[in-house]
Design a protein around this motif. Structure first.
Motif, short mmCIF file in Angstrom:
data_model
loop_
_atom_site.label_atom_id
_atom_site.label_comp_id
_atom_site.label_asym_id
_atom_site.label_seq_id
_atom_site.Cartn_x
_atom_site.Cartn_y
_atom_site.Cartn_z
N LYS A 56 37.00 83.42 132.32
CA LYS A 56 37.29 83.04 130.94
C LYS A 56 36.48 83.82 129.91
O LYS A 56 36.64 83.61 128.71
CB LYS A 56 37.05 81.54 130.75
N ILE A 57 35.62 84.71 130.36
CA ILE A 57 34.77 85.47 129.43
C ILE A 57 35.63 86.28 128.46
O ILE A 57 35.35 86.32 127.26
CB ILE A 57 33.77 86.35 130.18
N ASP A 58 36.68 86.91 128.96
CA ASP A 58 37.55 87.69 128.08
C ASP A 58 38.18 86.81 127.00
O ASP A 58 38.25 87.19 125.83
CB ASP A 58 38.63 88.40 128.89
N ASP A 59 38.64 85.61 127.42
CA ASP A 59 39.22 84.69 126.44
C ASP A 59 38.18 84.25 125.42
O ASP A 59 38.46 84.19 124.21
CB ASP A 59 39.80 83.46 127.14
N LEU A 60 36.98 83.94 125.89
CA LEU A 60 35.92 83.53 124.97
C LEU A 60 35.59 84.63 123.97
O LEU A 60 35.42 84.37 122.78
CB LEU A 60 34.66 83.15 125.75
N MET A 61 35.52 85.86 124.44
CA MET A 61 35.22 86.98 123.54
C MET A 61 36.35 87.13 122.52
O MET A 61 36.10 87.42 121.35
CB MET A 61 35.03 88.28 124.34
N LYS A 62 37.58 86.91 122.96
CA LYS A 62 38.72 87.02 122.05
C LYS A 62 38.64 85.92 120.99
O LYS A 62 38.85 86.18 119.81
CB LYS A 62 40.03 86.90 122.85
N PHE A 63 38.29 84.69 121.39
CA PHE A 63 38.20 83.59 120.44
C PHE A 63 37.03 83.75 119.49
O PHE A 63 37.07 83.28 118.35
CB PHE A 63 38.09 82.25 121.17
N LEU A 64 35.96 84.38 119.94
CA LEU A 64 34.78 84.57 119.09
C LEU A 64 34.96 85.70 118.09
O LEU A 64 34.16 85.83 117.15
CB LEU A 64 33.55 84.83 119.96
N PRO A 66 35.93 87.49 114.90
CA PRO A 66 36.23 86.95 113.56
C PRO A 66 37.67 87.21 113.11
O PRO A 66 38.21 86.46 112.31
CB PRO A 66 35.24 87.66 112.64
N GLN A 67 38.29 88.26 113.59
CA GLN A 67 39.66 88.57 113.16
C GLN A 67 40.71 87.90 114.04
O GLN A 67 41.90 88.13 113.86
CB GLN A 67 39.87 90.08 113.17
N TYR A 68 40.29 87.06 114.96
CA TYR A 68 41.24 86.39 115.86
C TYR A 68 42.22 85.54 115.06
O TYR A 68 43.42 85.55 115.32
CB TYR A 68 40.48 85.53 116.87
N ILE A 69 41.72 84.82 114.06
CA ILE A 69 42.58 83.96 113.24
C ILE A 69 43.65 84.78 112.53
O ILE A 69 44.79 84.34 112.39
CB ILE A 69 41.73 83.20 112.20
N ASP A 70 43.28 85.99 112.10
CA ASP A 70 44.25 86.82 111.39
C ASP A 70 45.39 87.28 112.30
O ASP A 70 46.49 87.54 111.84
CB ASP A 70 43.55 88.05 110.79
N ARG A 71 45.11 87.39 113.58
CA ARG A 71 46.13 87.88 114.51
C ARG A 71 47.02 86.77 115.07
O ARG A 71 48.03 87.05 115.71
CB ARG A 71 45.44 88.60 115.68
#
Length: 182
Positions: A56-64, A66-71
Motif C-alpha cells: 500500500k506504500i504506492d497508494d499512500l504516496m499517491k494520497f499524500l 498535494p495535487q491528488y485532489i486536483d486529479r
C-alpha cells in the motif's frame, strides 16, 4: 589482462585515499548493511501486516501528494453538494467583493496612487512622533516624580500642622488653667 590489473591497482589506491588503510572496514560495513537489509526483508516477509503495508506504500504516496485532489474526477452531483455546503460563505464573499467594488474609485484615486511619493515624508513624521513619544514619556516620569514629592511635602506639612495644633492646644489649655488658679 594488464589493463584489468592496472584498473584494480588504481581502484585500490583510490580506496586507500578515500578510506585510508582500512578498506576492509568499508567492506565489512557494506556487508553489515546487506545483512541488515536481508534481515528486514525476511522479517517483513514473515509478517502479513508489513507485507500489506509494503503493497500500500504506492497508494499512500499517491494520497499524500498535494495535487491528488486536483486529479480526482468528482461527479457533478458531488460538486453541487460542495457548492451548496459553502453557499453561506460564498454569499458573504460576494458581499465583501461588492463592497470592495464600491470602494474601487477611492482605491484608484490620485491620492492613493500618490502614496509612494509621500512615504519619505511619512517616515520623517514617524520619526518625529517617536521622538515626541519619548519626550512625553520623560515628561510623564518627571511629573510623576514631582507629584510624589508634592504628596510627600503635603504629608509632612500636614503632620507639622497637626503637631503645631496640638502644641497650641496645650499652650491654650495651660494658659486657661493658670488664670483660673490665681
Amino acid at each position: 589482462m594488464a589493463e584489468l590489473k592496472r584498473l584494480q591497482d588504481r581502484l585500490d589506491r583510490l580506496e586507500t585515499r578515500l578510506y585510508g588503510d582500512r578498506p576492509l572496514q568499508a567492506v565489512q560495513f557494506v556487508d553489515a548493511v546487506v545483512k541488515i537489509q536481508a534481515s528486514l526483508g525476511n522479517i517483513s516477509n514473515k509478517r502479513e501486516r508489513i507485507k500489506t503495508l509494503y503493497k500500500k506504500i504506492d497508494d499512500l504516496m499517491k494520497f499524500l501528494d498535494p495535487q491528488y485532489i486536483d486529479r480526482i474526477d468528482v461527479p457533478d452531483a458531488m460538486k453541487l453538494e460542495f457548492i451548496l455546503a459553502e453557499e453561506e460563505f460564498i454569499h458573504s464573499q460576494v458581499h465583501l467583493l461588492e463592497l470592495v467594488k464600491k470602494q474601487q474609485p477611492y482605491l484608484e484615486s490620485e491620492h492613493i496612487k500618490a502614496v509612494p511619493d509621500y512615504s519619505s515624508k511619512v517616515q520623517a513624521l514617524i520619526q518625529v512622533q517617536i521622538e515626541e513619544q519619548d519626550q512625553c514619556t520623560a515628561i510623564t516620569e518627571d511629573v510623576t516624580k514631582m507629584l510624589d514629592e508634592y504628596n510627600k511635602m503635603t504629608l509632612l506639612l500636614s503632620k507639622q500642622f497637626v503637631q503645631w495644633e496640638e502644641m497650641l492646644t496645650k499652650f491654650e489649655a495651660a494658659k486657661q488653667i493658670k488664670p483660673s488658679s490665681d
